[in-house]
Write a protein that holds these residues in place. Sequence first.
Motif: not given
Length: 77
Positions: A1-8, A10-14, A33-36
Motif C-alpha cells: 500500500m502506498l503511504s498517505k504522503e505519496k497519495l497526497a 499524487i493528488s497535489e501534482l494532479s 508515483l502513478r506507476k508505483e
Amino acid sequence: MLSKEKLARISELSRKSKTTGLSMEEAKEQSSLRKEYLETFRSTMRDTIESVKVIDPDGNDVTPSKVQEAKKGKFLN
C-alpha cells in the motif's frame, strides 16, 4: 500500500497540472508515483482475486478455473 504522503503528493501534482502546469521534474515525479500506485493496486487486486473461493447454493466449489490455476501457480513459486 502506498503511504498517505505519496497519495497526497499524487493528488497535489494532479491539481497543479490542471491549474498552473508542471515542471519537467514534477512531471517525472508524477509519472513515477502513478506507476508505483498502479503496480501496488494491481498487486493488491491480484492477491484479492486469487484468495476468492466461490461456493454455489449447494455448497459446491465453483471457483473459476483461471483463479484456481493462479492459486496453484502462486503456491508453487
